[in-house]
Enzyme design. Structure first.
Site, PDB file in Angstrom:
ATOM      1  CG  ASN A 230      -1.829   1.127   1.346  1.00 18.52           C
ATOM      2  OD1 ASN A 230      -1.439   2.255   1.070  1.00 18.52           O
ATOM      3  ND2 ASN A 230      -3.050   0.881   1.753  1.00 18.52           N
TER       4      ASN A 230
ATOM      5  CG  HIS B  28       0.765   6.127   4.896  1.00 13.13           C
ATOM      6  ND1 HIS B  28      -0.075   7.147   5.276  1.00 13.13           N
ATOM      7  CD2 HIS B  28       0.123   4.974   5.200  1.00 13.13           C
ATOM      8  CE1 HIS B  28      -1.173   6.619   5.824  1.00 13.13           C
ATOM      9  NE2 HIS B  28      -1.080   5.310   5.780  1.00 13.13           N
TER      10      HIS B  28
ATOM     11  CG  HIS C   1      -8.245   4.292   1.009  1.00 12.63           C
ATOM     12  ND1 HIS C   1      -8.427   4.156   2.360  1.00 12.63           N
ATOM     13  CD2 HIS C   1      -9.442   4.708   0.515  1.00 12.63           C
ATOM     14  CE1 HIS C   1      -9.684   4.467   2.671  1.00 12.63           C
ATOM     15  NE2 HIS C   1     -10.305   4.827   1.563  1.00 12.63           N
TER      16      HIS C   1
ATOM     17  NE  ARG D  24      -9.435   8.622   4.405  1.00 10.98           N
ATOM     18  CZ  ARG D  24      -9.720   7.749   5.382  1.00 10.98           C
ATOM     19  NH1 ARG D  24      -8.976   6.681   5.563  1.00 10.98           N
ATOM     20  NH2 ARG D  24     -10.729   7.967   6.188  1.00 10.98           N
TER      21      ARG D  24
ATOM     22  NE  ARG E  67      -7.564  11.540   5.630  1.00 11.52           N
ATOM     23  CZ  ARG E  67      -8.095  10.952   6.708  1.00 11.52           C
ATOM     24  NH1 ARG E  67      -7.384  10.119   7.423  1.00 11.52           N
ATOM     25  NH2 ARG E  67      -9.317  11.207   7.074  1.00 11.52           N
TER      26      ARG E  67
ATOM     27  CD  GLU F  88      -7.316  -0.060   0.977  1.00 16.50           C
ATOM     28  OE1 GLU F  88      -7.563   0.943   1.670  1.00 16.50           O
ATOM     29  OE2 GLU F  88      -6.425  -0.854   1.242  1.00 16.50           O
TER      30      GLU F  88
ATOM     31  CB  THR G 264      -9.573   1.954   7.202  1.00 19.04           C
ATOM     32  OG1 THR G 264      -9.108   2.694   6.075  1.00 19.04           O
ATOM     33  CG2 THR G 264     -10.944   1.382   6.902  1.00 19.04           C
TER      34      THR G 264
ATOM     35  CD  GLU H 157      -7.346  -6.159   2.917  1.00 21.22           C
ATOM     36  OE1 GLU H 157      -7.439  -6.091   1.670  1.00 21.22           O
ATOM     37  OE2 GLU H 157      -6.582  -5.439   3.593  1.00 21.22           O
TER      38      GLU H 157
ATOM     39  CG  HIS I 106      -5.639  -1.466   9.203  1.00 17.04           C
ATOM     40  ND1 HIS I 106      -5.207  -0.842  10.349  1.00 17.04           N
ATOM     41  CD2 HIS I 106      -6.127  -0.486   8.408  1.00 17.04           C
ATOM     42  CE1 HIS I 106      -5.434   0.448  10.262  1.00 17.04           C
ATOM     43  NE2 HIS I 106      -5.991   0.702   9.087  1.00 17.04           N
TER      44      HIS I 106
HETATM   45  N1  PXP Z   1      -6.023  -3.075   3.904  1.00 15.47           N
HETATM   46  C1  PXP Z   1      -6.978  -2.117   3.959  1.00 15.47           C
HETATM   47  C2  PXP Z   1      -8.348  -2.463   3.482  1.00 15.47           C
HETATM   48  C3  PXP Z   1      -6.677  -0.814   4.404  1.00 15.47           C
HETATM   49  O1  PXP Z   1      -7.630   0.128   4.461  1.00 15.47           O
HETATM   50  C4  PXP Z   1      -5.348  -0.518   4.764  1.00 15.47           C
HETATM   51  C5  PXP Z   1      -4.980   0.873   5.186  1.00 15.47           C
HETATM   52  O2  PXP Z   1      -5.215   1.753   4.154  1.00 15.47           O
HETATM   53  C6  PXP Z   1      -4.393  -1.534   4.681  1.00 15.47           C
HETATM   54  C7  PXP Z   1      -4.760  -2.816   4.262  1.00 15.47           C
HETATM   55  C8  PXP Z   1      -2.962  -1.314   5.015  1.00 15.47           C
HETATM   56  O3  PXP Z   1      -2.837  -0.954   6.345  1.00 15.47           O
HETATM   57  P1  PXP Z   1      -1.440  -0.423   6.873  1.00 15.47           P
HETATM   58  O4  PXP Z   1      -1.135   0.821   6.106  1.00 15.47           O
HETATM   59  O5  PXP Z   1      -1.698  -0.169   8.325  1.00 15.47           O
HETATM   60  O6  PXP Z   1      -0.442  -1.495   6.623  1.00 15.47           O
END
Ligand code: PXP
Length: 253
Positions: A12, A15, A48, A50, A54, A75, A106, A156, A199
């Site tokens: 992901n 960030h 994602h 949003r 952001r 996402e 999330t 998920e 997550h």
């Molecule tokens: N899976 C989903 C559905 C999420 O919303 C997120 C966070 O955006 C992640 C995985 C990844 O989470 P993390 O960034 O905490 O590893």
């Protein structure tokens, strides 16, 4: 039980966009991070978009669709605007997540059971467009059954409560959460759902989840991007991959 298959890693990149947006410019570029993650062995890229934009922007999604060789897991919240965007791009996978403006990330899984009819209608066109639809839910039999009934192919499982319990030193709670995740992964699999998880996962928490044979994909972002500050993005991904693979081999867990 024998592992059912290779465990995929979705990286992901949200960030990277968070850091870029802190200055409002073009650096660091999430597309460059995505390509590097791909070269480092990521099986997919997760982003994602949003509602408040952001981190990831509409242009990032467009760019990812152009440059990626691996599948994009898009996402999004179950809004009309996001459905239009997904139908325009037709990413490999769409992961429906709950979204609140005031949350930092999330926070929980989607309440599928409460919105079953609306969500069934919502995901139907996405499936018809060829997207694999995944629903981000808590490890809860009611939510799993509802996700199955609305026609999702993938769930998920939200690993946030498990990871929080670990980082706060609540080890009994962590182990209980982990057990529940394993049981619910097996239950979802028995219904014919493909099981993903994610997550908050880190090097310290990934292995028990990776060891569940029914889990086919992990989506990990914040920790990998943070770790990249210290060791670089490729080594950070390689280490996550190594831990996942080791967990998949029972003798090495
Ligand atoms: N899976 C989903 C559905 C999420 O919303 C997120 C966070 O955006 C992640 C995985 C990844 O989470 P993390 O960034 O905490 O590893």
């Amino acid at each position: 039980m024998k592992p059912l298959g290779i465990l995929r890693l979705g990286v992901n990149i949200d960030h990277v966009a968070t850091v870029r947006n802190a200055r409002g410019g073009a650096y660091p570029d999430p597309l460059r991070a995505a390509k590097l993650a791909e070269e480092a062995g990521a099986d997919g890229i997760t982003a994602h978009l949003r509602e408040d934009r952001r981190h990831i922007s509409d242009a990032d999604i467009e760019g990812l669709m152009d440059v990626l060789s691996v599948p994009l897991n898009f996402e999004m919240a179950a809004t009309e605007e996001m459905q239009r965007i997904a139908l325009r791009h037709k990413p490999h996978a769409v992961c429906i997540v709950p979204e609140k403006r005031e949350e930092r990330t999330t926070e929980g899984g989607l309440e599928v059971a409460r919105e079953e009819n609306r969500l069934a209608g919502y995901i139907a066109p996405l499936r018809e467009a060829g997207c694999r639809v995944s629903i981000f839910i808590a490890a809860d039999a009611r939510q799993i059954e509802a996700a199955h009934r609305i026609g999702a192919e993938v769930i998920e499982l939200h690993t946030g409560a498990y990871c929080d319990a670990h980082s706060e030193g609540r080890l009994d709670a962590r182990d209980a959460e982990c057990k529940r995740l394993g049981e619910m992964a097996a239950y979802a699999h028995s219904l014919g759902l493909e099981v993903h998880a994610g997550h908050g996962l880190t090097y310290d928490t990934v292995q028990p989840i990776a060891a569940f044979p029914e889990v086919m994909e992990l989506n990990i972002g914040h920790f990998i991007i943070g770790e990249a500050i210290f060791r670089g993005l490729s080594p950070a991904i390689h280490e996550m991959r190594r831990l996942m693979d080791a967990a998949r081999t029972p003798a090495m867990v």
